[in-house]
Design a protein around this motif. Structure first.
Motif, PDB file in Angstrom:
ATOM      1  N   LEU B  73       0.836  -1.192   0.000  1.00  0.00           N
ATOM      2  CA  LEU B  73       0.000   0.000   0.000  1.00  0.00           C
ATOM      3  C   LEU B  73       0.873   1.245   0.000  1.00  0.00           C
ATOM      4  O   LEU B  73       1.901   1.294   0.676  1.00  0.00           O
ATOM      5  N   SER B  74       0.438   2.264  -0.716  1.00  0.00           N
ATOM      6  CA  SER B  74       1.152   3.549  -0.672  1.00  0.00           C
ATOM      7  C   SER B  74       0.854   4.255   0.652  1.00  0.00           C
ATOM      8  O   SER B  74      -0.109   3.912   1.351  1.00  0.00           O
ATOM      9  N   LYS B  75       1.679   5.253   0.959  1.00  0.00           N
ATOM     10  CA  LYS B  75       1.418   6.001   2.203  1.00  0.00           C
ATOM     11  C   LYS B  75       0.081   6.735   2.143  1.00  0.00           C
ATOM     12  O   LYS B  75      -0.619   6.864   3.150  1.00  0.00           O
ATOM     13  N   ALA B  76      -0.288   7.205   0.971  1.00  0.00           N
ATOM     14  CA  ALA B  76      -1.592   7.874   0.856  1.00  0.00           C
ATOM     15  C   ALA B  76      -2.724   6.873   1.100  1.00  0.00           C
ATOM     16  O   ALA B  76      -3.708   7.193   1.772  1.00  0.00           O
ATOM     17  N   GLU B  77      -2.579   5.675   0.592  1.00  0.00           N
ATOM     18  CA  GLU B  77      -3.613   4.659   0.825  1.00  0.00           C
ATOM     19  C   GLU B  77      -3.714   4.323   2.318  1.00  0.00           C
ATOM     20  O   GLU B  77      -4.804   4.099   2.848  1.00  0.00           O
ATOM     21  N   ARG B  78      -2.575   4.276   2.992  1.00  0.00           N
ATOM     22  CA  ARG B  78      -2.601   4.008   4.437  1.00  0.00           C
ATOM     23  C   ARG B  78      -3.358   5.108   5.183  1.00  0.00           C
ATOM     24  O   ARG B  78      -4.170   4.845   6.070  1.00  0.00           O
ATOM     25  N   GLU B  79      -3.101   6.364   4.814  1.00  0.00           N
ATOM     26  CA  GLU B  79      -3.810   7.463   5.473  1.00  0.00           C
ATOM     27  C   GLU B  79      -5.301   7.463   5.114  1.00  0.00           C
ATOM     28  O   GLU B  79      -6.142   7.834   5.922  1.00  0.00           O
ATOM     29  N   LEU B  80      -5.594   7.044   3.890  1.00  0.00           N
ATOM     30  CA  LEU B  80      -6.996   6.943   3.471  1.00  0.00           C
ATOM     31  C   LEU B  80      -7.769   5.994   4.392  1.00  0.00           C
ATOM     32  O   LEU B  80      -8.907   6.273   4.798  1.00  0.00           O
ATOM     33  N   ILE B  81      -7.146   4.872   4.729  1.00  0.00           N
ATOM     34  CA  ILE B  81      -7.768   3.915   5.654  1.00  0.00           C
ATOM     35  C   ILE B  81      -8.029   4.573   7.007  1.00  0.00           C
ATOM     36  O   ILE B  81      -9.094   4.408   7.611  1.00  0.00           O
ATOM     37  N   VAL B  82      -7.043   5.324   7.472  1.00  0.00           N
ATOM     38  CA  VAL B  82      -7.170   5.958   8.789  1.00  0.00           C
ATOM     39  C   VAL B  82      -8.333   6.948   8.803  1.00  0.00           C
ATOM     40  O   VAL B  82      -9.165   6.940   9.722  1.00  0.00           O
ATOM     41  N   VAL B  83      -8.415   7.795   7.786  1.00  0.00           N
ATOM     42  CA  VAL B  83      -9.477   8.808   7.775  1.00  0.00           C
ATOM     43  C   VAL B  83     -10.851   8.148   7.641  1.00  0.00           C
ATOM     44  O   VAL B  83     -11.792   8.494   8.360  1.00  0.00           O
ATOM     45  N   ALA B  84     -10.953   7.169   6.733  1.00  0.00           N
ATOM     46  CA  ALA B  84     -12.261   6.532   6.515  1.00  0.00           C
ATOM     47  C   ALA B  84     -12.758   5.833   7.774  1.00  0.00           C
ATOM     48  O   ALA B  84     -13.922   5.984   8.167  1.00  0.00           O
ATOM     49  N   THR B  85     -11.890   5.083   8.438  1.00  0.00           N
ATOM     50  CA  THR B  85     -12.370   4.320   9.596  1.00  0.00           C
ATOM     51  C   THR B  85     -12.482   5.202  10.839  1.00  0.00           C
ATOM     52  O   THR B  85     -13.350   4.968  11.680  1.00  0.00           O
ATOM     53  N   SER B  86     -11.643   6.215  10.955  1.00  0.00           N
ATOM     54  CA  SER B  86     -11.771   7.123  12.103  1.00  0.00           C
ATOM     55  C   SER B  86     -13.062   7.924  12.018  1.00  0.00           C
ATOM     56  O   SER B  86     -13.648   8.277  13.054  1.00  0.00           O
ATOM     57  N   ALA B  87     -13.509   8.209  10.802  1.00  0.00           N
ATOM     58  CA  ALA B  87     -14.804   8.896  10.647  1.00  0.00           C
ATOM     59  C   ALA B  87     -15.940   7.989  11.099  1.00  0.00           C
ATOM     60  O   ALA B  87     -16.880   8.446  11.757  1.00  0.00           O
ATOM     61  N   LEU B  88     -15.849   6.702  10.782  1.00  0.00           N
ATOM     62  CA  LEU B  88     -16.868   5.754  11.254  1.00  0.00           C
ATOM     63  C   LEU B  88     -16.940   5.735  12.778  1.00  0.00           C
ATOM     64  O   LEU B  88     -17.995   5.525  13.363  1.00  0.00           O
ATOM     65  N   ASN B  89     -15.782   5.917  13.415  1.00  0.00           N
ATOM     66  CA  ASN B  89     -15.728   5.920  14.885  1.00  0.00           C
ATOM     67  C   ASN B  89     -15.896   7.324  15.477  1.00  0.00           C
ATOM     68  O   ASN B  89     -15.763   7.496  16.684  1.00  0.00           O
ATOM     69  N   HIS B  90     -16.172   8.309  14.617  1.00  0.00           N
ATOM     70  CA  HIS B  90     -16.373   9.695  15.079  1.00  0.00           C
ATOM     71  C   HIS B  90     -15.227  10.155  15.972  1.00  0.00           C
ATOM     72  O   HIS B  90     -15.452  10.763  17.023  1.00  0.00           O
ATOM     73  N   CYS B  91     -14.001   9.859  15.557  1.00  0.00           N
ATOM     74  CA  CYS B  91     -12.829  10.273  16.330  1.00  0.00           C
ATOM     75  C   CYS B  91     -12.322  11.610  15.793  1.00  0.00           C
ATOM     76  O   CYS B  91     -11.677  11.665  14.738  1.00  0.00           O
ATOM     77  N   LEU B  92     -12.620  12.681  16.512  1.00  0.00           N
ATOM     78  CA  LEU B  92     -12.258  14.011  16.028  1.00  0.00           C
ATOM     79  C   LEU B  92     -10.755  14.137  15.828  1.00  0.00           C
ATOM     80  O   LEU B  92     -10.296  14.659  14.805  1.00  0.00           O
TER      81      LEU B  92
END
Lengths: 197, 197, 197, 197, 197, 197
Positions: B73-92
């Motif tokens: 995975l590229s670094k951008a793809e790794r960050e994409l995972i973080v943003v998408a799943t953190s939004a699901l968890n409503h982690c500001l």
């Protein structure tokens, strides 16, 4: 060389590669042999993480600092958190493996099954129920936690280190449950019947 | 000595104690000073974990091995995972901080907000969408993942290391989101406007 | 004659036909030119509704009477309701467009992102929190609202016109969010970075 | 002067003020007298909106353009959407009032109750079922709608105007249901037994 | 010999075999003829259960002991529980058939529809609301019921026999609703318009 | 005379009265003594139902006709349905008691815990998985079952009697789980360790 550990009839212990012990870095092999000596078998989670030595080290470092501590929460209380929240996440590995550990730590052969099926009907003390309730919120609705929830826990007699530990253990098993679920880590058969008599 | 970091008008960066830098173990202080030099400020997550050095070390060891890797995975793809799943968890904290990093890594000023609000309407490539969809399952319904899901990911062109990484990063931020949510870790104001122009 | 507005590389602004400006009824064209002059660009919602002049007129009549009022709720409070409830409905258009307007109206560059990701962690006054909480109930569980909820709002200092406005704005964006979601109305790129500095 | 319409034993028709007819703007009063002449009674939604003339006008403008159209969807199909989605939102006013209208428009005394309780068990044609299924998605999960869903509807024989109408009617009643729920608008007793024989 | 009861145009009354009356065991046939004489038609639930005489007998034994009792809860209160919880389970048969019986028992032509669509907006006395609230918990979240909930019901004036009856009736219709839903038992047309005038 | 069975330290076996054996109707006492002779103890469900003889008789008549049948589904398959659906309802009594019976009937000491925690990770044959999947739908979403679902089950090799039995057993334990949950019926300690070795 790596090999999938699913020979013959035995179901695979992971959906991902499981390296042979003698090809592991020394520190991993030492840790695994130590747990095998202590438990009489190698819990599959050690084998499932072994193909990723850095994640293995980070996971067990997290585990040891949160689960082996003697101050604040008791070891039985720590395992209680693991079983309660792993059941919410339907993590077969953690409910079965830590259910066995909870039976041992709490010297109670009913508590783990009770908490896994329905905490509201479990034989919990007020303190245990407060722990399970807060852990439940961290596990399934952490976004809604406010200062008032921490104030409430302090009113119930928990200090900041205990509250952090409940939150931290729940967070660690939020990670562990998901790893076990996506990787399909199978609990060793030995755990199911352990400490039942 | 520890002090809560909520002097004057500034909102607290954590509900738990934040130690002063010069009282931290050397390795923690070095890490913090390095990130400060690189970023121009200290992201609050470093300060919020600092009162627990072992958890600090385990968390950043996990983070570095999963987020700083260059292969698969590229670094951008790794960050994409973080943003998408953190939004699901409503982690500001994680949505705001890693949203900024995603804008930088992906060189895209829209993607982070799109993914945080509604991935179905985001400008994702097929590969990005497959990553986000699998990460979403690990984040919110990991118990239901079966061999068929992994087979499906392999059909879409992901190898086992990439699939494990999607699952592992999602698992790590399941942990991180819950820590940030129960501890009330506040994102630094700097993150909100970063890489917007 | 109608044309889909998706020339070249630009992603379409709607899944439905977008008429050319000079073929619109006079009142619609005037309204659109006025907003273009004021904002420097035409927000896509105006173009997406334009193929249905009667719905265009009814929607903006609703919008103007509820969002441009100066008494009771402030304009920033009205936009706060829109961002909070549009985030619950995962409406990319409304979160991004009204997030920008909220930053301007509230003169606050953090509030919109905070409320969109997690209102519980947003820097809200008690009054703002009461508004967001009541709007949330109207957005996702309006059937359960009873006389007691209105009594509670009056106890918190809201008069009937303010309570009706919170409910009405939330209702209007329940409509608007669904239109934007089924029609795939794309927020203009300009909104994302607006009022960030 | 305004008065709450809850004299004697009659339950209130709204939690908000209901003006007397002769104090209303002419256009509202004309509209209300016309519906009274046609129906034999004044449906309470007209009275509940009357204290806000601009919202009254916008709401009924929306209603008339979407519900009184003769092309594309039939009037019975339009009412079917209203009953199905209002039941999802547990809106007593709209299920009862539009249930009566659906019985009349569809010349079917069973359909409204079937759809309100459980569309899966209702006597629906394939076309009606496709309409109800798409409306259901717009009502409760509009964020997940993608181009593929619209493609699918076109494959089932719906043109763009019909698809927009299904989405638009559902959106309008997402608004209407929330207004009725927060304002506590009571359905007139007359609706319950209408067109039952 | 068994035959599916779906001749000509009439929709089937069940997805499973419906025996002819004269081939039923005597006790079933007597019961069915008695209800036919009393009601003027045979409610389809009797026919749908008839191919399983032992389940027929057990179901109606349960039904009679819980629904035909004269002490404690009134018969109208018992039907109120059935309609409220069957609506939660979206059971068309039970909502329509017991809705008719509730209109008769309660001598109220509005209550059944109100409770089926939204109990929060129904014209309920405090006692009726307490019954519906407790039944709702048994229907959808029985696992969370604790001693405190029973204590609360006793505080509201219910004795143990009444509390058990609310729980038992809700439990019986949890069974009945699922049978009717998987077997596709169709409510007789006669029920819809019964006791409407 | 009735007495609550919560003497000394033993937790109560029900929140409702538990009669003494010698005051029960003969048929109930005979049934209870028979099960005691066979099992070595009296399962608490018999005692909890005993204060309501008619419900006792109807419940065990239902139970016997559905659980003791030898044709179609095997007895192990019938218990599998009970454990899987009782876990969905978080019914401690049924998961623990029927988990023990499932271990015995299936001669498998792992299956009950696997199914209770996460059926997706259980060692199920294709036939067992189809049974559990259909039972799950009846347990939690019976309203959505259509003719297509029954057609699908027939395609997988189930005949109508087997399909009805899956639905009927699930329905019976929807009843049983709710009774056990509202009445707080406690599983006997004996069940937990049964058939573990």
């Amino acid at each position: 060389m790596l090999t999938r550990m699913s020979e013959h009839d035995a179901p695979p212990i992971s959906r991902f590669p499981v390296p042979e012990l003698d090809r592991l870095p020394d520190d991993l092999r030492q840790r695994i042999l130590a747990v095998q000596e202590k438990s009489g078998f190698i819990p599959n989670v050690f084998l499932a993480f072994a193909h990723r030595p850095d994640e293995f080290r980070a996971f067990f470092a997290f585990h040891d600092t949160l689960m082996d501590k003697d101050t604040g929460l008791s070891k039985a209380e720590r395992e209680l958190i693991v079983v309660a929240t792993s059941a919410l996440n339907h993590c077969l590995y953690c409910v079965v493996a830590h259910g066995a550990i909870l039976r041992i730590r709490a010297k109670d052969r009913l508590l783990a099954d009770q908490v896994a099926v329905n905490p509201a009907k479990a034989d919990l003390t007020d303190r245990q129920r407060a722990i399970v309730d807060f852990a439940t919120r961290v596990a399934i609705d952490s976004a809604a936690i406010t200062d008032a929830d921490l104030h409430d826990m302090r009113q119930r007699g928990f200090d900041d280190d205990e509250i952090w530990d409940i939150g931290a253990i729940t967070s660690l098993f939020a990670l562990s449950n998901r790893y076990a679920n996506f990787a399909g880590i199978r609990p060793n058969d030995e755990f199911y019947g352990m400490a039942r008599a």
